[in-house]
Design a protein around this motif. Structure first.
Motif, PDB file in Angstrom:
ATOM      1  N   ALA A   1       0.827  -1.212   0.000  1.00  0.00           N
ATOM      2  CA  ALA A   1       0.000   0.000   0.000  1.00  0.00           C
ATOM      3  C   ALA A   1       0.861   1.262   0.000  1.00  0.00           C
ATOM      4  N   GLU A   2       2.058   1.166   0.565  1.00  0.00           N
ATOM      5  CA  GLU A   2       3.000   2.297   0.577  1.00  0.00           C
ATOM      6  C   GLU A   2       3.365   2.763  -0.825  1.00  0.00           C
ATOM      7  N   ARG A   3       3.275   1.826  -1.778  1.00  0.00           N
ATOM      8  CA  ARG A   3       3.665   2.159  -3.159  1.00  0.00           C
ATOM      9  C   ARG A   3       2.513   1.892  -4.134  1.00  0.00           C
ATOM     10  N   ALA A   4       1.277   1.960  -3.618  1.00  0.00           N
ATOM     11  CA  ALA A   4       0.135   1.604  -4.480  1.00  0.00           C
ATOM     12  C   ALA A   4      -0.875   2.739  -4.574  1.00  0.00           C
ATOM     13  N   VAL A   5      -1.552   2.765  -5.718  1.00  0.00           N
ATOM     14  CA  VAL A   5      -2.730   3.615  -5.901  1.00  0.00           C
ATOM     15  C   VAL A   5      -3.905   2.649  -6.044  1.00  0.00           C
ATOM     16  N   VAL A   6      -4.817   2.700  -5.074  1.00  0.00           N
ATOM     17  CA  VAL A   6      -5.963   1.790  -5.085  1.00  0.00           C
ATOM     18  C   VAL A   6      -7.157   2.552  -5.659  1.00  0.00           C
ATOM     19  N   ILE A   7      -7.721   1.991  -6.731  1.00  0.00           N
ATOM     20  CA  ILE A   7      -8.770   2.702  -7.479  1.00  0.00           C
ATOM     21  C   ILE A   7     -10.068   1.918  -7.413  1.00  0.00           C
ATOM     22  N   SER A   8     -11.180   2.625  -7.181  1.00  0.00           N
ATOM     23  CA  SER A   8     -12.479   1.956  -7.205  1.00  0.00           C
ATOM     24  C   SER A   8     -13.513   2.884  -7.838  1.00  0.00           C
ATOM     25  N   SER A   9     -14.742   2.363  -7.973  1.00  0.00           N
ATOM     26  CA  SER A   9     -15.790   3.115  -8.669  1.00  0.00           C
ATOM     27  C   SER A   9     -17.118   2.915  -7.968  1.00  0.00           C
ATOM     28  N   PHE A  10     -17.853   3.997  -7.743  1.00  0.00           N
ATOM     29  CA  PHE A  10     -19.190   3.861  -7.154  1.00  0.00           C
ATOM     30  C   PHE A  10     -20.177   3.258  -8.150  1.00  0.00           C
ATOM     31  N   GLY A  11     -19.855   3.358  -9.428  1.00  0.00           N
ATOM     32  CA  GLY A  11     -20.770   2.869 -10.473  1.00  0.00           C
ATOM     33  C   GLY A  11     -21.115   1.404 -10.307  1.00  0.00           C
ATOM     34  N   LYS A  12     -20.120   0.607  -9.922  1.00  0.00           N
ATOM     35  CA  LYS A  12     -20.330  -0.847  -9.798  1.00  0.00           C
ATOM     36  C   LYS A  12     -21.078  -1.181  -8.511  1.00  0.00           C
ATOM     37  N   THR A  13     -20.740  -0.440  -7.453  1.00  0.00           N
ATOM     38  CA  THR A  13     -21.243  -0.785  -6.125  1.00  0.00           C
ATOM     39  C   THR A  13     -22.696  -0.347  -5.938  1.00  0.00           C
ATOM     40  N   TYR A  14     -23.073   0.773  -6.572  1.00  0.00           N
ATOM     41  CA  TYR A  14     -24.422   1.327  -6.362  1.00  0.00           C
ATOM     42  C   TYR A  14     -25.312   1.237  -7.602  1.00  0.00           C
ATOM     43  N   HIS A  15     -24.924   0.443  -8.592  1.00  0.00           N
ATOM     44  CA  HIS A  15     -25.713   0.296  -9.827  1.00  0.00           C
ATOM     45  C   HIS A  15     -25.939   1.654 -10.489  1.00  0.00           C
ATOM     46  N   THR A  16     -24.883   2.445 -10.556  1.00  0.00           N
ATOM     47  CA  THR A  16     -24.982   3.810 -11.093  1.00  0.00           C
ATOM     48  C   THR A  16     -23.809   4.067 -12.045  1.00  0.00           C
ATOM     49  N   THR A  17     -23.639   3.191 -13.040  1.00  0.00           N
ATOM     50  CA  THR A  17     -22.475   3.358 -13.927  1.00  0.00           C
ATOM     51  C   THR A  17     -22.546   4.688 -14.681  1.00  0.00           C
ATOM     52  N   GLY A  18     -23.776   5.197 -14.897  1.00  0.00           N
ATOM     53  CA  GLY A  18     -23.924   6.427 -15.663  1.00  0.00           C
ATOM     54  C   GLY A  18     -23.546   7.685 -14.904  1.00  0.00           C
ATOM     55  N   TRP A  19     -23.305   7.584 -13.612  1.00  0.00           N
ATOM     56  CA  TRP A  19     -22.962   8.789 -12.846  1.00  0.00           C
ATOM     57  C   TRP A  19     -21.474   9.096 -12.878  1.00  0.00           C
ATOM     58  N   LYS A  20     -20.680   8.079 -13.239  1.00  0.00           N
ATOM     59  CA  LYS A  20     -19.244   8.264 -13.456  1.00  0.00           C
ATOM     60  C   LYS A  20     -18.536   8.967 -12.297  1.00  0.00           C
ATOM     61  N   VAL A  21     -18.571   8.341 -11.146  1.00  0.00           N
ATOM     62  CA  VAL A  21     -17.784   8.843 -10.009  1.00  0.00           C
ATOM     63  C   VAL A  21     -16.960   7.676  -9.449  1.00  0.00           C
ATOM     64  N   GLY A  22     -15.688   7.913  -9.251  1.00  0.00           N
ATOM     65  CA  GLY A  22     -14.791   6.897  -8.692  1.00  0.00           C
ATOM     66  C   GLY A  22     -13.787   7.577  -7.779  1.00  0.00           C
ATOM     67  N   TYR A  23     -12.756   6.837  -7.385  1.00  0.00           N
ATOM     68  CA  TYR A  23     -11.748   7.465  -6.528  1.00  0.00           C
ATOM     69  C   TYR A  23     -10.426   6.716  -6.574  1.00  0.00           C
ATOM     70  N   ALA A  24      -9.396   7.435  -6.123  1.00  0.00           N
ATOM     71  CA  ALA A  24      -8.064   6.850  -5.993  1.00  0.00           C
ATOM     72  C   ALA A  24      -7.593   7.117  -4.572  1.00  0.00           C
ATOM     73  N   ALA A  25      -7.141   6.069  -3.889  1.00  0.00           N
ATOM     74  CA  ALA A  25      -6.569   6.208  -2.540  1.00  0.00           C
ATOM     75  C   ALA A  25      -5.089   5.852  -2.636  1.00  0.00           C
ATOM     76  N   ALA A  26      -4.252   6.736  -2.142  1.00  0.00           N
ATOM     77  CA  ALA A  26      -2.805   6.514  -2.274  1.00  0.00           C
ATOM     78  C   ALA A  26      -2.071   7.341  -1.228  1.00  0.00           C
ATOM     79  N   PRO A  27      -0.864   6.907  -0.831  1.00  0.00           N
ATOM     80  CA  PRO A  27      -0.062   7.716   0.093  1.00  0.00           C
ATOM     81  C   PRO A  27       0.094   9.138  -0.439  1.00  0.00           C
ATOM     82  N   GLN A  28       0.338  10.040   0.495  1.00  0.00           N
ATOM     83  CA  GLN A  28       0.293  11.470   0.155  1.00  0.00           C
ATOM     84  C   GLN A  28       1.185  11.855  -1.032  1.00  0.00           C
ATOM     85  N   ARG A  29       2.411  11.311  -1.044  1.00  0.00           N
ATOM     86  CA  ARG A  29       3.318  11.770  -2.106  1.00  0.00           C
ATOM     87  C   ARG A  29       2.809  11.346  -3.487  1.00  0.00           C
TER      88      ARG A  29
END
Ligand code: GLN
Length: 384
Positions: A224-252
């Motif tokens: 996790a120290e060297r990773a960017v973890v990416i996910s999408s609300f579209g898959k989880t909430y049956h809302t692919t058309g809303w196009k919102v996701g995120y990236a979680a990664a260490p600050q740098r």
């Protein structure tokens, strides 16, 4: 007049995305669309009401550039509960225009001209163009049916001092495979003595079947120290058309992602972010999603049991790979076209996810559909 002929494409070998092509063909031929991955049922009416409530409350201007803080806070809580890692909501989470933008902004931020990027193919279609637009050099490692396992010795040989990024995707689109703890060990070893960053596309994190555990890189501090973890609300909430996701990664890493994100999208849909913040906080673990889709996978498999299609193992995602070798020797794209025209079912061929490798006789079918859609489609598939 400018000389348009002098225009040189930056993506000369890239056509229109296979998802756009197949969904258009499905509409033109009136076929049942099991191609592009999206549910044909609606999201929760409560979620729609929540978005509307935030719109009426005046949440209609730009969100903060990294995302609505309540949503980043809810995600930090959720990720900690699920995977144990604490991301700082102020500096380590970026809300993006779908996972697609998270992937694009991340790869653009990290890849310099000549840097090598390891991709596993079949690869989700947005990875390669994003690498190429940054002048990166893709190193493709081919996974083969029926189990598409990663040979980590091959990865270790492919990794070099020039490797900037390794992109992984679990659960995997299009194959429906998942990485397990042995894979995580293989990845950890492959990264030894390198400075490479791992971009982990985990958009199907909640759609893992048969009691298996999603191996988010956020579980493994060293990774996790060297990773960017990416996910999408579209898959989880049956809302692919809303196009919102995120990236979680260490600050740098997040700083670099946000340097790009602020000029690709700046910020994303404000009222939708507020609504997701409430939904994530209310049910961070999303434990009902996997059984929901497992029931659909099993229903689809049982409906096509008497067909000549042979299922490959599907351990996650909402895609089922079917081997059609008992039906025809046609290449996958030709057969996918014939399946639409002659049988009225649209699926996704695997060859667009591969460069110069044999896809094998398989097509991808999306089972994120109402039971009656799956029944109609299966009836047709049983006649092929
Ligand atoms: N991810 C979806 C799929 O695999 C489609 C995304 C898109 O249409 N670009 O089918």
């Amino acid at each position: 007049m400018p000389d348009i002929k002098a225009l040189r494409s930056k993506l000369p070998s890239t056509g229109v995305s296979i998802f756009a092509v197949m969904s258009k063909l499905a509409t033109e031929h009136g076929a049942i669309n099991l191609s592009q991955g999206f549910p044909d049922f609606d999201c929760s009416p409560d979620l729609v009401d929540t978005v509307a409530r935030h719109m009426r409350a005046g949440q209609n201007q730009y969100a903060p550039m990294p995302g609505v803080f309540a949503l980043r806070t809810a995600l930090a809580e959720k990720i900690q509960q699920l995977y144990g890692r604490r991301y700082d909501p102020a500096t380590e989470i970026t809300i993006t225009a779908g996972a697609t933008e998270a992937l694009y902004s991340t790869l653009t931020a990290l890849v310099h001209g000549g840097d090598e990027v390891i991709l596993f193919q079949p690869a989700y279609d947005s990875y390669l163009p994003a690498v190429e637009l940054s002048g990166g050099v893709p190193r493709l490692i081919t996974l083969r049916p029926p189990d598409y396992r990663i040979d980590w010795d091959e990865v270790r040989h492919a990794v070099s001092a020039r490797t900037r990024v390794i992109v992984i995707n679990t659960p995997h689109n299009p194959t429906g495979t998942i990485l397990d703890r042995d894979d995580v060990r293989g990845l950890t070893r492959a990264l030894e003595r390198t400075d490479a960053v791992v971009v982990a596309d985990e958009v199907y994190e909640h759609i893992v079947f048969d009691g298996a555990r999603h191996e988010s890189l956020a579980r493994y501090p060293e990774l996790a120290e060297r990773a960017v973890v990416i996910s999408s609300f579209g898959k989880t909430y049956h809302t692919t058309g809303w196009k919102v996701g995120y990236a979680a990664a260490p600050q740098r890493l997040s700083v670099e992602i946000q340097r790009v994100h602020q000029f690709v999208a700046f910020a994303v849909n404000t009222p939708v972010q507020h609504a997701y913040a409430e939904f994530v906080a209310r049910d961070p673990l999303c434990t009902s999603l996997a059984p929901f889709y497992q029931q659909k996978r099993d229903a689809f498999l049982s409906l096509i049991r008497k067909s000549r299609f042979k299922p490959l193992a599907c351990r996650g995602t909402y895609f089922q790979m079917l081997d059609y070798s008992a039906i025809t020797e046609e290449p996958d794209e030709a057969f996918a076209l014939r399946l639409i025209r002659d049988h009225g079912v649209a699926a996704i061929p695997v060859s667009p996810f591969l460069q110069g490798a044999d896809p094998g006789p398989v097509l991808r079918f999306c089972f994120a559909k109402r039971d009656e859609t799956l029944e109609f489609a299966a009836e047709r598939l049983c006649r092929v």
